[in-house]
Scaffold this motif. Structure first.
Motif, PDB file in Angstrom:
ATOM      1  N   ALA A 156      39.833  34.488  28.768  1.00 45.23           N
ATOM      2  CA  ALA A 156      39.564  35.089  30.076  1.00 45.23           C
ATOM      3  C   ALA A 156      40.485  34.490  31.135  1.00 45.23           C
ATOM      4  CB  ALA A 156      38.098  34.867  30.469  1.00 45.23           C
ATOM      5  N   ARG A 157      40.585  33.175  31.141  1.00 42.96           N
ATOM      6  CA  ARG A 157      41.456  32.504  32.127  1.00 42.96           C
ATOM      7  C   ARG A 157      42.911  32.897  31.930  1.00 42.96           C
ATOM      8  NH1 ARG A 157      37.606  28.584  30.946  1.00 42.96           N
ATOM      9  NH2 ARG A 157      38.909  27.624  29.350  1.00 42.96           N
ATOM     10  N   ALA A 158      43.357  32.943  30.685  1.00 44.83           N
ATOM     11  CA  ALA A 158      44.752  33.297  30.402  1.00 44.83           C
ATOM     12  C   ALA A 158      45.055  34.736  30.809  1.00 44.83           C
ATOM     13  CB  ALA A 158      45.052  33.089  28.921  1.00 44.83           C
ATOM     14  N   LEU A 159      44.134  35.648  30.513  1.00 42.85           N
ATOM     15  CA  LEU A 159      44.342  37.055  30.853  1.00 42.85           C
ATOM     16  C   LEU A 159      44.391  37.258  32.359  1.00 42.85           C
ATOM     17  CD1 LEU A 159      44.616  39.999  29.938  1.00 42.85           C
ATOM     18  CD2 LEU A 159      42.111  40.120  29.948  1.00 42.85           C
ATOM     19  N   VAL A 160      43.439  36.677  33.073  1.00 42.67           N
ATOM     20  CA  VAL A 160      43.423  36.840  34.526  1.00 42.67           C
ATOM     21  C   VAL A 160      44.650  36.175  35.144  1.00 42.67           C
ATOM     22  CG1 VAL A 160      42.163  36.294  36.645  1.00 42.67           C
ATOM     23  CG2 VAL A 160      40.936  37.156  34.643  1.00 42.67           C
ATOM     24  N   HIS A 161      45.066  35.046  34.606  1.00 41.48           N
ATOM     25  CA  HIS A 161      46.277  34.383  35.108  1.00 41.48           C
ATOM     26  C   HIS A 161      47.504  35.274  34.875  1.00 41.48           C
ATOM     27  CE1 HIS A 161      49.074  31.193  36.122  1.00 41.48           C
ATOM     28  NE2 HIS A 161      49.722  31.457  35.006  1.00 41.48           N
ATOM     29  N   ALA A 162      47.538  35.961  33.727  1.00 36.50           N
ATOM     30  CA  ALA A 162      48.710  36.773  33.377  1.00 36.50           C
ATOM     31  C   ALA A 162      48.780  38.075  34.161  1.00 36.50           C
ATOM     32  CB  ALA A 162      48.702  37.076  31.879  1.00 36.50           C
ATOM     33  N   VAL A 163      47.651  38.768  34.334  1.00 34.04           N
ATOM     34  CA  VAL A 163      47.706  40.099  34.946  1.00 34.04           C
ATOM     35  C   VAL A 163      46.986  40.192  36.280  1.00 34.04           C
ATOM     36  CG1 VAL A 163      47.928  41.198  32.684  1.00 34.04           C
ATOM     37  CG2 VAL A 163      45.679  41.041  33.752  1.00 34.04           C
ATOM     38  N   GLY A 164      46.160  39.213  36.600  1.00 34.46           N
ATOM     39  CA  GLY A 164      45.406  39.234  37.851  1.00 34.46           C
ATOM     40  C   GLY A 164      44.107  40.007  37.725  1.00 34.46           C
ATOM     41  N   ALA A 165      43.094  39.559  38.425  1.00 36.02           N
ATOM     42  CA  ALA A 165      41.780  40.202  38.382  1.00 36.02           C
ATOM     43  C   ALA A 165      41.827  41.670  38.816  1.00 36.02           C
ATOM     44  CB  ALA A 165      40.771  39.411  39.212  1.00 36.02           C
ATOM     45  N   PRO A 166      42.599  42.039  39.844  1.00 37.95           N
ATOM     46  CA  PRO A 166      42.632  43.453  40.256  1.00 37.95           C
ATOM     47  C   PRO A 166      43.092  44.403  39.146  1.00 37.95           C
ATOM     48  CG  PRO A 166      43.526  42.089  41.997  1.00 37.95           C
ATOM     49  CD  PRO A 166      43.362  41.198  40.784  1.00 37.95           C
ATOM     50  N   ALA A 167      43.974  43.942  38.274  1.00 37.16           N
ATOM     51  CA  ALA A 167      44.465  44.791  37.184  1.00 37.16           C
ATOM     52  C   ALA A 167      43.374  45.094  36.164  1.00 37.16           C
ATOM     53  CB  ALA A 167      45.646  44.126  36.489  1.00 37.16           C
ATOM     54  N   LEU A 168      42.304  44.308  36.179  1.00 40.08           N
ATOM     55  CA  LEU A 168      41.218  44.504  35.219  1.00 40.08           C
ATOM     56  C   LEU A 168      40.078  45.329  35.795  1.00 40.08           C
ATOM     57  CD1 LEU A 168      41.234  40.908  33.740  1.00 40.08           C
ATOM     58  CD2 LEU A 168      42.193  42.977  32.733  1.00 40.08           C
ATOM     59  N   ALA A 169      40.267  45.865  36.980  1.00 37.34           N
ATOM     60  CA  ALA A 169      39.213  46.659  37.610  1.00 37.34           C
ATOM     61  C   ALA A 169      39.112  48.047  36.978  1.00 37.34           C
ATOM     62  CB  ALA A 169      39.465  46.780  39.106  1.00 37.34           C
TER      63      ALA A 169
END
Length: 80
Positions: free
Chosen positions: A17-30
């Motif tokens: 989770a930390r790696a993904l959010v660091h790589a693409v940012g939380a807004p990209a996962l909306a």
């Protein structure tokens, strides 16, 4: 990442989770649905600003069932 147009993202651990959010940012996962395998992973995502769905079973079969249900398909049958 942006060109993939994912319908869903499956996150299997707090470190992922930390790696993904660091790589693409939380807004990209909306836009895609985010599925967390387990409550601990969901909590890590929530702390990073990402809402996640948690299947009843914390395994890939549970994820497959949740994805199938969200897509309006019958859930896969459990393996024997």
């Amino acid at each position: 990442w942006r060109a993939a147009h994912a319908d869903a993202v499956v996150v299997a651990s707090p470190s992922a989770a930390r790696a993904l959010v660091h790589a693409v940012g939380a807004p990209a996962l909306a836009a895609p649905g985010v599925i967390a395998i387990g409550a601990t992973t969901a909590a890590a995502l929530a702390a990073l600003g990402v809402a996640a769905d948690v299947p009843e079973r914390a395994d890939f079969e549970g994820v497959a069932r949740r994805l199938a249900a969200a897509d309006g398909h019958a859930a896969p049958r459990p393996r024997a």
